[in-house]
Design an enzyme around this catalytic site. Structure first.
Site, PDB file in Angstrom:
ATOM      1  CD  GLN A  95      90.389   6.215 111.838  1.00 15.14           C
ATOM      2  OE1 GLN A  95      90.900   7.494 111.966  1.00 15.14           O
ATOM      3  NE2 GLN A  95      90.129   5.229 113.360  1.00 15.14           N
ATOM      4  CG  ASP A  96      85.707   3.958 110.156  1.00 17.73           C
ATOM      5  OD1 ASP A  96      85.909   4.907 109.779  1.00 17.73           O
ATOM      6  OD2 ASP A  96      84.462   3.467 110.745  1.00 17.73           O
TER       7      ASP A  96
END
Length: 217
Positions: A61-62
């Site tokens: 996701q990040d």
């Protein structure tokens, strides 16, 4: 910025001048505060895994938002850094699936054609998802669209609800999708453990006449 073939293919899925917008965003973000990973590592996933060699995608996701953790590859941390909880669970599942791996740095996966991509390529220090929705999603969605156009099969490993939404971009029947809950402590016991993504990926690659990944390397 990225491997040149990636660059040309990605541009075809983006509005004109989008790379300029990304550079402007990066200039402002890194000038205004502490951002991870280091700027030279923002596009590392695309630099170390050329498009023509990519046969697996593991989508995060990040980046990790703690000191010295993020290195530009999803879920990976430098060898000297303790494994964060999601990586601990990934390595636990790997040990149960194939065998033990002591390394926290997943660069050797990347060098074997495993694209370790985050949907957002930067994060402000201490602020998970702090850059979500600002600039990165069209760019990393374009990466998935580029992979979808490949003639050779790609195994897309999608962990968690966020990653699984990206299935909408995977329309080429040549490709394969392995999905499960996310390896985070919140969801790992809801189906991530026991999902055997590593052996399943190699079984697919070998059935397609491709070389499997040495996940323990």
């Amino acid at each position: 910025m990225t491997h040149s073939i990636w660059h040309e293919k990605i541009k075809s899925f983006l509005p004109e001048h989008y790379y300029g917008r990304i550079n402007h965003f990066l200039d402002e973000a890194y000038a205004s505060g502490l951002v991870y990973p280091q700027r030279e590592n923002v596009f590392k996933a695309l630099q170390v895994t050329p498009l023509e060699e990519t046969k697996v995608l593991i989508l995060g996701q990040d980046p990790y938002h703690g000191p010295k953790q993020a290195q530009g590859l999803s879920f990976s941390v430098p060898e000297e850094i303790s494994a964060p909880p999601s990586l601990i669970n990934i390595l636990k599942e790997l040990a149960d699936d194939i065998g033990p791996r002591d390394h926290h740095d997943l660069s050797t996966w990347a060098s074997q054609g495993v694209l370790l991509l985050n949907a957002c390529l930067t994060v402000p220090a201490g602020q998970a998802n702090g850059h979500a929705g600002l600039i990165w999603e069209p760019f990393t969605d374009a990466v998935i669209k580029v992979l979808n156009e490949k003639d050779s099969p790609v195994v897309f490993i999608l962990w968690g609800a966020y990653a699984r939404k990206k299935k909408a971009f995977i329309t080429n029947s040549k490709h394969h999708i392995i999905e499960s809950p996310h390896p985070s402590p919140l969801s790992s016991y809801r189906g991530f453990f026991g999902s055997k993504p590593f052996s399943r990926t190699n079984a697919i690659l070998e059935k397609e006449g491709m070389t499997g990944v040495d996940w323990l390397k």
